[in-house]
Design a protein around this motif. Sequence first.
Motif, PDB file in Angstrom:
ATOM      1  N   ASP A  71       0.830  -1.214   0.000  1.00 12.66           N
ATOM      2  CA  ASP A  71       0.000   0.000   0.000  1.00 12.66           C
ATOM      3  C   ASP A  71       0.859   1.257   0.000  1.00 12.66           C
ATOM      4  N   PHE A  72       1.893   1.270   0.842  1.00 15.60           N
ATOM      5  CA  PHE A  72       2.763   2.443   0.942  1.00 15.60           C
ATOM      6  C   PHE A  72       3.446   2.732  -0.394  1.00 15.60           C
ATOM      7  N   GLU A  73       3.822   1.686  -1.091  1.00 16.10           N
ATOM      8  CA  GLU A  73       4.496   1.840  -2.383  1.00 16.10           C
ATOM      9  C   GLU A  73       3.507   1.982  -3.542  1.00 16.10           C
ATOM     10  N   ASN A  74       2.220   2.033  -3.225  1.00 12.34           N
ATOM     11  CA  ASN A  74       1.170   2.174  -4.249  1.00 12.34           C
ATOM     12  C   ASN A  74       1.284   1.130  -5.341  1.00 12.34           C
ATOM     13  N   CYS A  75       1.510  -0.117  -4.931  1.00 17.45           N
ATOM     14  CA  CYS A  75       1.571  -1.210  -5.900  1.00 17.45           C
ATOM     15  C   CYS A  75       0.188  -1.367  -6.527  1.00 17.45           C
ATOM     16  N   PRO A  76       0.081  -1.215  -7.834  1.00 21.42           N
ATOM     17  CA  PRO A  76      -1.232  -1.259  -8.485  1.00 21.42           C
ATOM     18  C   PRO A  76      -1.730  -2.678  -8.785  1.00 21.42           C
ATOM     19  N   TYR A  77      -0.996  -3.681  -8.341  1.00 21.04           N
ATOM     20  CA  TYR A  77      -1.327  -5.063  -8.676  1.00 21.04           C
ATOM     21  C   TYR A  77      -1.622  -5.883  -7.429  1.00 21.04           C
ATOM     22  N   GLU A  78      -2.398  -6.939  -7.631  1.00 20.07           N
ATOM     23  CA  GLU A  78      -2.464  -7.978  -6.622  1.00 20.07           C
ATOM     24  C   GLU A  78      -1.092  -8.639  -6.658  1.00 20.07           C
ATOM     25  N   ALA A  79      -0.591  -9.048  -5.511  1.00 19.56           N
ATOM     26  CA  ALA A  79       0.790  -9.522  -5.457  1.00 19.56           C
ATOM     27  C   ALA A  79       0.898 -10.861  -4.746  1.00 19.56           C
ATOM     28  N   GLU A  80       2.005 -11.536  -5.026  1.00 18.70           N
ATOM     29  CA  GLU A  80       2.310 -12.822  -4.402  1.00 18.70           C
ATOM     30  C   GLU A  80       3.711 -12.771  -3.820  1.00 18.70           C
ATOM     31  N   VAL A  81       3.825 -13.196  -2.557  1.00 16.79           N
ATOM     32  CA  VAL A  81       5.100 -13.211  -1.840  1.00 16.79           C
ATOM     33  C   VAL A  81       5.199 -14.534  -1.091  1.00 16.79           C
ATOM     34  N   SER A  82       6.379 -15.097  -1.039  1.00 18.85           N
ATOM     35  CA  SER A  82       6.631 -16.297  -0.259  1.00 18.85           C
ATOM     36  C   SER A  82       7.511 -15.923   0.930  1.00 18.85           C
ATOM     37  N   VAL A  83       7.097 -16.345   2.125  1.00 14.93           N
ATOM     38  CA  VAL A  83       7.865 -16.068   3.343  1.00 14.93           C
ATOM     39  C   VAL A  83       8.164 -17.399   4.023  1.00 14.93           C
ATOM     40  N   THR A  84       9.444 -17.644   4.279  1.00 16.13           N
ATOM     41  CA  THR A  84       9.858 -18.866   4.955  1.00 16.13           C
ATOM     42  C   THR A  84      10.626 -18.495   6.217  1.00 16.13           C
ATOM     43  N   ILE A  85      10.217 -19.100   7.318  1.00 12.92           N
ATOM     44  CA  ILE A  85      10.873 -18.858   8.603  1.00 12.92           C
ATOM     45  C   ILE A  85      11.711 -20.098   8.918  1.00 12.92           C
ATOM     46  N   VAL A  86      13.000 -19.874   9.111  1.00 11.99           N
ATOM     47  CA  VAL A  86      13.946 -20.973   9.310  1.00 11.99           C
ATOM     48  C   VAL A  86      14.805 -20.702  10.543  1.00 11.99           C
ATOM     49  N   ASP A  87      15.658 -21.675  10.882  1.00  9.85           N
ATOM     50  CA  ASP A  87      16.598 -21.467  11.976  1.00  9.85           C
ATOM     51  C   ASP A  87      17.913 -20.906  11.424  1.00  9.85           C
ATOM     52  N   ASP A  88      18.798 -20.546  12.337  1.00 10.91           N
ATOM     53  CA  ASP A  88      20.063 -19.921  11.937  1.00 10.91           C
ATOM     54  C   ASP A  88      20.901 -20.810  11.018  1.00 10.91           C
ATOM     55  N   GLU A  89      20.926 -22.105  11.287  1.00 11.06           N
ATOM     56  CA  GLU A  89      21.738 -23.006  10.465  1.00 11.06           C
ATOM     57  C   GLU A  89      21.249 -23.027   9.017  1.00 11.06           C
ATOM     58  N   GLU A  90      19.930 -23.048   8.824  1.00  7.37           N
ATOM     59  CA  GLU A  90      19.377 -23.079   7.471  1.00  7.37           C
ATOM     60  C   GLU A  90      19.622 -21.761   6.741  1.00  7.37           C
ATOM     61  N   ILE A  91      19.446 -20.636   7.411  1.00  6.11           N
ATOM     62  CA  ILE A  91      19.667 -19.352   6.730  1.00  6.11           C
ATOM     63  C   ILE A  91      21.157 -19.180   6.427  1.00  6.11           C
ATOM     64  N   ARG A  92      22.026 -19.754   7.277  1.00  6.28           N
ATOM     65  CA  ARG A  92      23.466 -19.719   7.001  1.00  6.28           C
ATOM     66  C   ARG A  92      23.767 -20.476   5.707  1.00  6.28           C
ATOM     67  N   LYS A  93      23.160 -21.662   5.547  1.00  5.15           N
ATOM     68  CA  LYS A  93      23.370 -22.458   4.334  1.00  5.15           C
ATOM     69  C   LYS A  93      22.892 -21.706   3.089  1.00  5.15           C
ATOM     70  N   ILE A  94      21.719 -21.098   3.191  1.00  3.13           N
ATOM     71  CA  ILE A  94      21.162 -20.359   2.045  1.00  3.13           C
ATOM     72  C   ILE A  94      22.032 -19.151   1.727  1.00  3.13           C
ATOM     73  N   ASN A  95      22.470 -18.447   2.769  1.00  2.00           N
ATOM     74  CA  ASN A  95      23.326 -17.274   2.586  1.00  2.00           C
ATOM     75  C   ASN A  95      24.647 -17.675   1.933  1.00  2.00           C
ATOM     76  N   SER A  96      25.185 -18.812   2.342  1.00  2.00           N
ATOM     77  CA  SER A  96      26.429 -19.306   1.757  1.00  2.00           C
ATOM     78  C   SER A  96      26.231 -19.697   0.293  1.00  2.00           C
ATOM     79  N   GLU A  97      25.144 -20.405   0.017  1.00  2.00           N
ATOM     80  CA  GLU A  97      24.894 -20.887  -1.340  1.00  2.00           C
ATOM     81  C   GLU A  97      24.623 -19.757  -2.330  1.00  2.00           C
ATOM     82  N   TYR A  98      23.795 -18.790  -1.936  1.00  9.95           N
ATOM     83  CA  TYR A  98      23.355 -17.762  -2.883  1.00  9.95           C
ATOM     84  C   TYR A  98      24.162 -16.476  -2.842  1.00  9.95           C
TER      85      TYR A  98
END
Length: 175
Positions: free
Chosen positions: A41-68
């Motif tokens: 809303d704040f950014e005045n997005c004129p579209y319906e939108a889709e977002v994926s949110v994943t909540i993980v532990d520190d070890e998993e986010i470390r792996k993803i951060n390392s990989e990407y």
Amino acid sequence: MALADYIMVRSMTVEISYESEKSLDIPYEDIINKMVAASLDFENCPYEAEVSVTIVDDEEIRKINSEYRGIDKSTDVLSFPFNEFESPGNFDDIEESVDAFNPESGELLLGDIILSTEHIIEQAREYGHSETRELAFLVVHSMLHLMGYDHMADEDRVIMEDRQRKILDLEGISR
């Protein structure tokens, strides 16, 4: 109904996956949905939108951060935008991108957000505010990344921080 009573109901899809053993004792789904909608809303997005949110532990986010990102350490949040913006928050040319929209729903595919439970809990304690505030901040921060903002240059950092603060203030979320 008075104008002040009008609330925009945004159509959006927020897919939330909780993959951490560590528990957040807050209504995380409500907070995430609220902050995704507030950011759009704040950014005045004129579209319906889709977002994926994943909540993980520190070890998993470390792996993803390392990989990407090639950074072998945990972090609080990672953002993976699906689109490139000519300028941050400007949706004018997004329809020119072939893959910007979900062919089934027609929603704008913004991207993925990955959050660390341990960082949410630790940073809330460290900064002296609630886990609700920390989660809300991280979602807004990441949503701005998904809409083309970054904080690599000092000038961009100031703009992004101002937008974050304004969105949180509008939603009544303070430190």
